[in-house]
Design an enzyme around this catalytic site. Structure first.
Site, PDB file in Angstrom:
ATOM      1  N   HIS A 128       0.840  -1.221   0.000  1.00 26.55           N
ATOM      2  CA  HIS A 128       0.000   0.000   0.000  1.00 26.55           C
ATOM      3  C   HIS A 128       0.857   1.246   0.000  1.00 26.55           C
ATOM      4  O   HIS A 128       1.935   1.262   0.585  1.00 26.55           O
ATOM      5  CB  HIS A 128      -0.866   0.061   1.279  1.00 26.55           C
ATOM      6  CG  HIS A 128      -1.690  -1.157   1.485  1.00 26.55           C
ATOM      7  ND1 HIS A 128      -1.185  -2.306   2.017  1.00 26.55           N
ATOM      8  CD2 HIS A 128      -2.989  -1.403   1.204  1.00 26.55           C
ATOM      9  CE1 HIS A 128      -2.133  -3.220   2.067  1.00 26.55           C
ATOM     10  NE2 HIS A 128      -3.240  -2.698   1.570  1.00 26.55           N
ATOM     11  N   LYS A 154      -2.021  -8.136  -3.822  1.00 27.19           N
ATOM     12  CA  LYS A 154      -2.850  -6.922  -3.669  1.00 27.19           C
ATOM     13  C   LYS A 154      -1.959  -5.689  -3.740  1.00 27.19           C
ATOM     14  O   LYS A 154      -0.979  -5.581  -2.980  1.00 27.19           O
ATOM     15  CB  LYS A 154      -3.588  -6.947  -2.330  1.00 27.19           C
ATOM     16  CG  LYS A 154      -4.419  -5.687  -2.109  1.00 27.19           C
ATOM     17  CD  LYS A 154      -5.033  -5.643  -0.726  1.00 27.19           C
ATOM     18  CE  LYS A 154      -5.733  -4.307  -0.508  1.00 27.19           C
ATOM     19  NZ  LYS A 154      -5.986  -4.029   0.897  1.00 27.19           N
TER      20      LYS A 154
END
Ligand code: NAP
Length: 540
Positions: A128, A154
């Site tokens: 992230h 992700k």
């Protein structure tokens, strides 16, 4: 984000009832590293009404958990080897790659090709950046690919413009494993909603708007009902409203419902293009931003952008770009110097683009509904901005004479001069002072300013003073382009005088219906549009 497990289960049940397939428990706040916390989380997973992802995001990756890596990994080990394991655990790439020892422990708890134990949990390896696209994004993506224990990759970063979505789409297209690639923030919505178009592994949505786990997350209701997420396939064409700001636009509401009603395989999204690259609201770089973003989206073959509504402050930018690129432009957009509709057609790899202005005919149609044939009618317009210009062009094309009353007389004179030169104009045009309206012979007075608009500069005022309305002939028609509220101060005064009134909803609905027909080739369900807009505004 879970503050207590009772509330987490309550939300998980709601998510299931709303149609979610999987629930993520963000247990950052529930885990301080001790045994009792771990037991509590194991119990939460056991009682979950849906298969779940457990994420315990550390503070150094934008989460709330202060426990150290060893403590978090111990939690994951217990979860992975429990009787009721979560379907997935989410571990940050940085934590996973930092220590061979911790990596080994995680690998023991999750399914992967080398696993010899009977475990049921899979690993989501995540990265992230809450500020912007990480400069080492490619390195991070390659690093994920090097770890066979990860079942899902992700990648999430704060999107700073719509263009960041295109890179996220490309990452999914080139994936070696099931991938989640999300843009956070208002510019990233496209990557979240279009996940099924590009084969993303999943997308996240919240049950309660205030309880999102990342900025820019849509609610489950919006995802399923407004954007019709379940109907999106690789063939679905993409449409949207380009402007700044666009988060409160009613266009996604009507166009998505319209596509469904006529059986058109399309999805319509808000597409914010900031007026400066850094997201600021000054005008610097407005055209450059608009041009670069529009061309990147049109040229992206996978995105399949097929149509765009263009609103403030980019309507003039659309015509400027169309002229530069040699796109077709209708006479109305030429005369207004502004367009609100772009249609993109792809035939055998060739892209053509067409610019129109549906505001002008929409406003003219609203007036013609009440006044009949506009030829020879006299229409007074208060304002000389974008909407005033479109209305002047629209009614003049039908042979009406135009009177322009504006706070800044020079802008009124400019509009009159432009109208005199417009090829599509078929009526006379002149400027007028507002207090001369009663003796002007105007058949209709149109408000094309924000005066009277809720949240605008003068919400309680009428742009035409009460004394002027009182002196105008009783059969004068009043048309307010403002549609919040339905009955503006000007329309209330006109109604009290017994005059006929038109509110702004009809114009909005008509311009949208004309756009929808251009894109789908089918008559648009204008009555459905009107009902949706009225319901939305009544509940707002
Ligand atoms: P714009 O280009 O910014 O023009 C605004 C106009 O309003 C200018 O002529 C400005 O006068 C005048 N004005 C602003 N504040 C004023 C005030 N306090 N007193 C008197 N005049 C004032 O805006 P636009 O794009 O034309 O939009 C105008 C309105 O149309 C919007 O507020 C919106 O409610 C409505 N609208 C309706 C639809 C629909 O579909 N129904 C669609 C779009 C917009 P100066 O020239 O002196 O600055």
């Amino acid at each position: 984000m879970v503050q207590d497990s009772g509330r987490a289960l309550e939300i998980a049940l709601q998510a299931r009832d709303l149609g979610a397939d999987l629930v993520e428990f963000r247990v950052d706040d529930l885990f301080s590293g001790d045994d009792a916390d771990a037991e509590n989380i194991l119990d939460l997973v056991r009682r979950s009404p849906l298969p779940c992802i457990v994420t315990c995001r550390p503070t150094w990756e934008g989460g709330n958990c202060d426990a150290d890596d060893a403590e978090r990994v111990a939690l994951f080990e217990r979860l992975g080897t429990s009787d009721h394991p979560p379907r997935y655990i989410d571990v940050e790439l940085a934590a996973y790659t930092r220590s061979a020892n911790l990596r080994q422990k995680i690998d023991l708890a999750v399914e992967h090709p080398r696993q010899v134990r009977d475990v049921k949990t899979s690993l989501i390896l995540s990265t992230h950046d809450f500020v912007s696209r990480p400069s080492d994004l490619t390195r991070r993506v390659l690093s994920m690919g090097a770890h066979d224990a990860a079942a899902v990759h992700k990648i999430a970063f704060n999107a700073r413009s719509l263009r960041d979505n295109l890179e996220l789409i490309d990452i999914i297209a080139e994936r070696s494993k099931p991938t989640i690639a999300l843009g956070m923030g208002e510019f990233g919505l496209m990557s979240r909603v279009l996940a099924p178009k590009f084969g993303a592994f999943l997308t996240f949505a919240s049950v309660v708007p205030m309880e999102v786990t990342a900025p820019g997350q849509p609610t489950i209701r919006d995802l399923l009902d407004l954007y019709r997420f379940r109907a999106i396939t690789p063939e679905t064409r993409v449409y949207g409203v380009v402007g700044w700001p666009v988060e409160h636009s009613l266009s996604p509401l009507v166009h998505n419902a319209g596509f469904e009603a006529v059986g058109h395989d399309g999805v319509y999204l808000p597409m914010p293009i900031a007026v400066s690259e850094d997201g600021g609201r000054d005008k610097t770089g407005a055209y450059e931003s608009f041009k670069a973003t529009m061309l990147a989206m049109i040229d992206h073959r996978g995105l399949d952008l097929a149509g765009v509504s263009v609103t403030i402050p980019h309507k003039q930018n659309l015509v400027r770009l169309a002229r530069e690129r040699g796109w077709s432009i209708d006479d109305t957009s030429e005369a207004c110097g502004a367009g609100n509709t772009l249609t993109i057609t792809r035939t055998q790899g060739r892209v053509t683009a067409d610019v129109r202005n549906t505001d002008a005919p929409a406003a003219a149609a609203c007036l013609a509904d009440v006044l009949g044939d506009l030829k020879g009618k006299r229409i007074a317009i208060v304002g000389a901005g974008g909407v005033a210009r479109a209305i002047a062009v629209g009614v003049s094309a039908l042979g009406a004479d135009v009177l322009v009353a504006n706070r800044t007389p020079e802008r009124a004179a400019g509009l009159v001069a432009d109208l005199a030169k417009a090829a599509s104009a078929n009526g006379a045009a002149s400027a007028i002072e507002i207090d001369k309206l009663p003796s002007s012979g105007a058949h209709a007075i149109v408000n094309a300013t924000p005066v009277g608009m809720a949240g605008g500069p003068a919400p309680d005022e009428s742009p035409v003073p009460a004394a002027v309305i009182k002196d105008c002939p009783p059969d004068t028609v009043y048309f307010d382009t403002v549609y919040t509220p339905f009955e503006t101060p000007m329309l209330a005064l006109a109604r009290a005088r017994g005059a006929r009134t038109i509110n702004g909803v009809g114009m909005f609905v008509r311009q949208a219906a004309m756009q929808a027909q251009l894109w789908t080739g089918k008559p648009a369900p204008a009555q459905l549009f009107e009902r949706l807009v009225r319901e939305k505004l009544a509940g707002a």
